[in-house]
Design an enzyme around this catalytic site. Sequence first.
Site, PDB file in Angstrom:
ATOM      1  N   GLY A  64      -7.034   7.863  14.475  1.00 56.80           N
ATOM      2  CA  GLY A  64      -5.898   8.419  15.191  1.00 56.80           C
ATOM      3  C   GLY A  64      -5.674   9.895  14.973  1.00 56.80           C
ATOM      4  CG  ASP A  66      -4.362   8.620   8.082  1.00 56.37           C
ATOM      5  OD1 ASP A  66      -3.593   9.127   8.923  1.00 56.37           O
ATOM      6  OD2 ASP A  66      -4.063   8.463   6.895  1.00 56.37           O
ATOM      7  NE  ARG A  76      -2.360   3.186   2.674  1.00 58.18           N
ATOM      8  CZ  ARG A  76      -2.098   4.288   3.355  1.00 58.18           C
ATOM      9  NH1 ARG A  76      -0.864   4.557   3.749  1.00 58.18           N
ATOM     10  NH2 ARG A  76      -3.059   5.138   3.660  1.00 58.18           N
ATOM     11  CG  ASP A  86       1.536   7.309   3.413  1.00 63.78           C
ATOM     12  OD1 ASP A  86       0.421   7.263   3.939  1.00 63.78           O
ATOM     13  OD2 ASP A  86       2.319   8.272   3.542  1.00 63.78           O
ATOM     14  CB  ALA A  87       0.480  10.399   1.156  1.00 63.34           C
ATOM     15  CD  GLU A 144      -3.243   7.964   2.379  1.00 59.31           C
ATOM     16  OE1 GLU A 144      -3.989   8.430   3.249  1.00 59.31           O
ATOM     17  OE2 GLU A 144      -1.999   7.900   2.515  1.00 59.31           O
ATOM     18  CG  ASP A 179      -9.027   8.599   2.110  1.00 60.69           C
ATOM     19  OD1 ASP A 179      -9.107   7.903   3.134  1.00 60.69           O
ATOM     20  OD2 ASP A 179      -7.940   8.863   1.574  1.00 60.69           O
TER      21      ASP A 179
END
Length: 594
Positions: A385, A382, A257, A259-260, A292, A311
């Site tokens: 948290g 995310d 996965r 990230d960003a 993501e 998202d």
Amino acid sequence: MSERHAYRCTMGATLLDPSRTLFRLWAPTCTEVSLLLEGYPDLPMHVAAGGYFECIAPVEAGARYRYRVGPDLIVPDPASRAQPDDVHGPSMVVDPRAFEWRSTQWNGRNWEQAVIYEVHVGIAGGFRALCDDLPRIAALGITAIELMPLSEFPGGRNWGYDGVLPYAPESSYGTVDDLKMLVDTAHRIGLMVFLDVVYNHFGPDGNYLAQYAAPMFRAGSHTAWGAAIDFRIPQVRTYFLDNALYWLMEYRFDGLRLDAVDAIPERDWLVELLVHVRACVEPGRRVHLMLENRNNDADLLRRGFDAQWNDDGHNVLHVLLTGEHEGYYGNFQAGTACELAMVLRDGFVFHGQVEPVTGQPRGSPSGDLPATSFILFLQNHDQIGNRAFGERLDRLADPRALLAAYALLLLSPQIPMLFMGEEWGSTRPFLFFTSHNAALGRIVRDGRRAELAAFSHFSDPAVRETIPDPNDPATFEASCLPKSDRQSARAQDRINLITHLLALRAKWIVPRLRDAHALDARAIGQAAVIARWRMNDGAVLTIMLNLGPHAQADMPPCADRLVYAHPPPDRGKGTPVVLSGYGVMVFMTGDGHG
């Protein structure tokens, strides 16, 4: 039978034979570099093409080393395979072929079978403790665990997104072989293992690269988390391409996965990564790549990435379940049921429109993509948290609406994901936690509280002072999940529901899921939708969902098989039905079973 696996990286320490190791470092800012081996005199390294320095030393696995890159600067290996004394300590030579893999027949699982369980390894107790928990997780109907980032970070408590040594598994979680045992054990009981990797930034403590490899970073460019990495540089691209293949080939992860990736301007590098992975993975082995990506770039999914974290889908469902509307939830205030219908029909809500919160257009059209291109979730690390107090949905939502939402999550054709503890309805928080040095810890604490001042509830400085300090060990401890929490009657009811819904998914949805596409979806009330998908055998899956208290009467009649309903319907087959408040009904029409 057993197998041994190794991937030869461009950088780092490569064991050539049991008593010789090649060391290679990219240090284009330096004119000279020395290898510092514990128990040996400094060894000058030779200049090689492309800004690399290299040498061969007569040492075996277990040797500890660092590099002298300046008169007063000694650093660990940025491609260290093991970092037993944290980010500032020496690196260690590893023999990747020392581990014997037992899952020799494992070739992964088809993407359509994926039911993902996101895990923070530290909260799980480390690699060995998580390994022991795998049979329980698999018994739920989970088919894949996704580990939050493992790259060595400062201290022993961190989400993992502050990693600075991307090749070294976090030493506080266990050894290199402990991680391999976790993956091997998962494969032997039919679980895929995915890894969350961070290629858009390095953490703030322990990253020395700017001092000897300045071209790693793009001058004048920053992400929300630090200096931007310059993917225009060939050696930088290679460093991260190698890292992806290292995890997939040497550790046998079933997928990554990323990230960003919206923080990586060089989109072509993502395509290059995809091509390299598909070319290098053994024929017949199934490996999956997930994104993501706040940009909602549907074309990356068309090019071959398996799926993107949805998202938009989470945000719509969160607003419907909680009524919250501040921050990015402000993009989903109006007509939320209509927006949920868009999620079920098109995947994304934002596919080119202007966002109310930012005033900027976002996304691209996605309605042509199969439903499995989207990973749907009600909670993740995310979304829990990044709340000031880390509240889970079981503290925020009406329990009746939440149970209906789980039916949608686990029975819709989008790929479902659960966050650890969600399967028993944990009400313990998942907080943001770190173990930085004292000075950096204060900066992180104060910065986090300042960011939250934008929310009305935290406009009062006295209230902001109550936000947990990420660097306090108690913040981490409050996020842990004791086994005793699973024993209550309420927890068992939730476990039974999740297990039942996943058994229905395995029976009714998964066999028909490849290339399933939405037919239509529409709002039928303030908080209610009806959606239909054409499955690959011609059957039509229909989900009617009501997240509000008011019944929706005279719904369209549904013939054939009722897959799931809560509460049970009060009308007969083939007649208009009433969708109760907080109700859900799932039908399969024309499934060939008569």
